[in-house]
Design a protein around this motif. Structure first.
Motif, PDB file in Angstrom:
ATOM      1  N   SER A  95       1.480  15.759  32.940  1.00 38.78           N
ATOM      2  CA  SER A  95       1.324  17.103  32.295  1.00 38.78           C
ATOM      3  C   SER A  95       2.453  18.385  33.398  1.00 38.78           C
ATOM      4  CB  SER A  95       0.140  18.119  32.071  1.00 38.78           C
ATOM      5  OG  SER A  95       0.242  19.333  31.344  1.00 38.78           O
ATOM      6  N   LEU A  96       1.586  18.164  34.968  1.00 35.56           N
ATOM      7  CA  LEU A  96       1.687  19.267  35.857  1.00 35.56           C
ATOM      8  C   LEU A  96       3.733  19.185  35.987  1.00 35.56           C
ATOM      9  CD1 LEU A  96       1.040  21.017  38.077  1.00 35.56           C
ATOM     10  CD2 LEU A  96       1.366  18.670  39.525  1.00 35.56           C
ATOM     11  N   LEU A  97       4.225  18.044  35.785  1.00 32.82           N
ATOM     12  CA  LEU A  97       5.922  17.534  36.196  1.00 32.82           C
ATOM     13  C   LEU A  97       6.879  18.783  35.079  1.00 32.82           C
ATOM     14  CD1 LEU A  97       5.818  14.515  38.040  1.00 32.82           C
ATOM     15  CD2 LEU A  97       5.870  16.425  38.792  1.00 32.82           C
ATOM     16  N   GLU A 155     -10.425   4.633  32.970  1.00 30.55           N
ATOM     17  CA  GLU A 155     -10.145   5.950  32.697  1.00 30.55           C
ATOM     18  C   GLU A 155      -9.767   7.170  33.748  1.00 30.55           C
ATOM     19  OE1 GLU A 155     -12.754   9.552  29.914  1.00 30.55           O
ATOM     20  OE2 GLU A 155     -13.429   7.536  30.577  1.00 30.55           O
ATOM     21  N   PRO A 156     -10.228   6.791  34.803  1.00 30.85           N
ATOM     22  CA  PRO A 156      -9.512   7.632  35.342  1.00 30.85           C
ATOM     23  C   PRO A 156      -8.074   8.018  36.113  1.00 30.85           C
ATOM     24  CG  PRO A 156     -11.714   6.785  36.381  1.00 30.85           C
ATOM     25  CD  PRO A 156     -11.292   6.087  35.387  1.00 30.85           C
ATOM     26  N   ALA A 157      -7.412   6.399  36.167  1.00 30.74           N
ATOM     27  CA  ALA A 157      -6.691   6.109  36.225  1.00 30.74           C
ATOM     28  C   ALA A 157      -5.361   6.780  35.287  1.00 30.74           C
ATOM     29  CB  ALA A 157      -5.309   4.706  36.299  1.00 30.74           C
ATOM     30  N   PRO A 180       0.557   9.747  44.461  1.00 37.20           N
ATOM     31  CA  PRO A 180       0.959   9.542  43.053  1.00 37.20           C
ATOM     32  C   PRO A 180       2.074  10.652  42.482  1.00 37.20           C
ATOM     33  CG  PRO A 180      -1.107   9.827  43.642  1.00 37.20           C
ATOM     34  CD  PRO A 180      -0.688  10.077  44.762  1.00 37.20           C
ATOM     35  N   LEU A 181       2.045  11.924  42.547  1.00 37.97           N
ATOM     36  CA  LEU A 181       2.429  13.130  42.367  1.00 37.97           C
ATOM     37  C   LEU A 181       3.721  12.694  42.597  1.00 37.97           C
ATOM     38  CD1 LEU A 181       3.040  15.646  40.524  1.00 37.97           C
ATOM     39  CD2 LEU A 181       2.527  16.694  43.277  1.00 37.97           C
ATOM     40  N   ALA A 198      -2.513   9.725  35.218  1.00 36.78           N
ATOM     41  CA  ALA A 198      -1.399  10.072  35.242  1.00 36.78           C
ATOM     42  C   ALA A 198      -1.115  11.369  34.318  1.00 36.78           C
ATOM     43  CB  ALA A 198      -0.744   8.481  34.735  1.00 36.78           C
ATOM     44  N   LEU A 199      -1.580  11.261  32.864  1.00 38.94           N
ATOM     45  CA  LEU A 199      -1.923  12.696  32.219  1.00 38.94           C
ATOM     46  C   LEU A 199      -1.435  13.620  33.239  1.00 38.94           C
ATOM     47  CD1 LEU A 199      -3.886  11.637  29.336  1.00 38.94           C
ATOM     48  CD2 LEU A 199      -1.709  11.280  29.579  1.00 38.94           C
TER      49      LEU A 199
END
Length: 464
Positions: free
Chosen positions: A18-20, A7-9, A40-41, A13-14
């Motif tokens: 969303s940010l990008l 779940e954390p990964a 990761p970003l 990723a979500l």
């Protein structure tokens, strides 16, 4: 429990996606997000082609180094790489109190074994495992100068020495010229504080590459490939290079192998005493291979001589000289071997029986009789992993005999064989293949390998 661990990964990723989805929001967040989220970003921004975000990430990167590593670029130098170069900050950005950039090394080379950033040894003296050895002294010199600069030169002392690591490919296209132009402009703006390190240089055309070649420190180059140039242009470039691991020259123009230009070329080539790989393609060396081989180091690993018009005399020296006594890879394709004395080539194979791993003798006009002469020596090449002898006029019985003998070489995994002559409709030179007959050949070879327990060995051919 398994769902909880994933779940954390998934949430991360979500959140990144969303940010990008909003470049402005992503850029604004760079001054606030934890430094651990930068990696990761960055990966997601690179894969998603977010050029504006990448430019700003380079400006605010909170680590000592940034590598694209195993992230793939569709073009040798795409727009994403240009966007990252544009983000290099030689001077700290004004009004940037939230996060001062720490980036000192930007590495735009693709390397599957390289992380996005190197682990910091200590916070006081971070290091990069891929930094340029030739830039260390210049960086130390610049920093020592900055440490004694007066407060009146605050702008000068605030500059940080940086490195830009990039593989360059001059192909004359507009996108490539734009990418190189951005590098040239950035170096000129840095006033000597940005070191450009190019380890792999490929030139398909010398057109429009004078600017960057004039500011490029050729001491850094390890691998050089040049195509369709004059030998004098090649020699001029070699004169500025200290050492090379590999050199590839294709379709190089020259008038004579007896003139000063060729002698100068050999002189500069002879300085490359760490050379491991030499590739000369469409480089006519008839009766002059000896001159070239004599200037090479004795521990050469890879030698490619396709379309070089080598003669029996050249083969004789090739089989005797110490420079070719430890070869791992040898490519002699497209050099007709139609002479009567094959002893030099046999001797060469015998000398390389303990080191040769890759042999290509495609389209050499090898017949049944000549291949059978080579076969005993070839069967002793215990390290051989790939053999390619395609496009030679071989019959089916001889092909079966060759494969039967090769199966004893347990390291041999790939055999690229010629289409037997009986598979051609009409004249062999017309290359019209009977697909049914070729299919029967492939089936027979497959059965041979299975019966011998050599399922690990693949036999294949080129079909038109």
């Amino acid at each position: 429990m398994k769902m909880d661990r994933k779940e954390p990964a998934t949430l991360l990723a979500l959140a990144i996606q969303s940010l990008l989805s909003n470049d402005s929001a992503a850029i604004h967040a760079l001054g606030e997000i934890p430094r651990e989220l930068f990696i990761p970003l960055f990966t997601a921004a690179f894969k998603g082609g977010h050029k504006k975000t990448l430019t700003e990430m380079v400006k605010t990167w909170p680590f000592f180094c940034l590598h694209i590593g195993n992230l793939s670029v569709q073009k040798p130098h795409g727009e994403l790489l240009k966007a990252m170069v544009d983000g290099l900050q030689i001077l700290p950005a004004k009004n940037c109190d939230s996060r001062r950039p720490k980036l000192r090394i930007l590495d735009l080379r693709q390397d599957t074994d390289c992380r996005t950033t190197c682990p910091a040894i200590s916070t006081k003296s971070p290091v990069c495992l891929y930094s340029c050895v030739n830039a260390k002294q210049s960086m130390l010199k610049i920093e020592s100068i900055n440490s004694i600069v007066t407060s009146e030169s605050e702008t000068q002392s605030s500059r940080k020495a940086m490195e830009l690591l990039v593989d360059l490919f001059f192909d004359g296209t507009l996108k490539e010229r734009e990418f190189i132009s951005s590098i040239v402009n950035k170096i000129k703006q840095s006033l000597g504080f940005l070191h450009l390190c190019c380890r792999d240089l490929q030139i398909d055309t010398f057109y429009d590459c004078e600017d960057i070649l004039s500011i490029l420190d050729l001491v850094c180059i390890d691998n050089l490939a040049i195509e369709q140039a004059s030998l004098s242009e090649v020699t001029t470039l070699l004169s500025r290079i200290v050492q090379l691991d590999s050199l590839s020259l294709t379709k190089i123009r020259f008038r004579s192998l007896n003139g000063d230009i060729f002698r100068n070329f050999l002189m500069h080539l002879g300085r490359m005493d760490h050379l491991k790989e030499l590739n000369l393609s469409s480089f006519c060396l008839t009766n002059h291979l000896e001159k070239l081989l004599r200037v090479l180091p004795p521990d050469l690993d890879f030698l490619y001589l396709p379309f070089c018009e080598v003669s029996p005399r050249d083969f004789t020296f090739l089989s005797q000289c110490p420079q070719t006594s430890h070869l791992k890879v040898l490519n002699l394709s497209n050099n007709p071997m139609y002479w009567e004395d094959f002893e030099p080539f046999q001797t060469l194979l015998e000398n390389l029986s303990g080191t040769l791993r890759h042999l290509e003798i495609n389209n050499c006009l090898l017949t049944d009789s000549t291949m059978l002469v080579f076969l005993p020596a070839l069967s002793h090449c215990s390290k051989l992993r790939l053999l390619s002898f395609a496009s030679n006029p071989i019959t089916m019985p001889t092909l079966m005999t060759i494969v039967q003998h090769l199966m004893s070489l347990m390291e041999l995994k790939y055999v690229i064989y010629p289409i037997p002559v009986h598979c051609y409709e009409g004249c062999y030179s017309q290359r019209q293949v009977d697909r049914q007959k070729l299919g029967e050949v492939q089936t027979q070879l497959k059965m041979m390998l299975q019966l011998a327990g050599r399922d690990d060995m693949r036999c294949m051919t080129y079909a038109w």
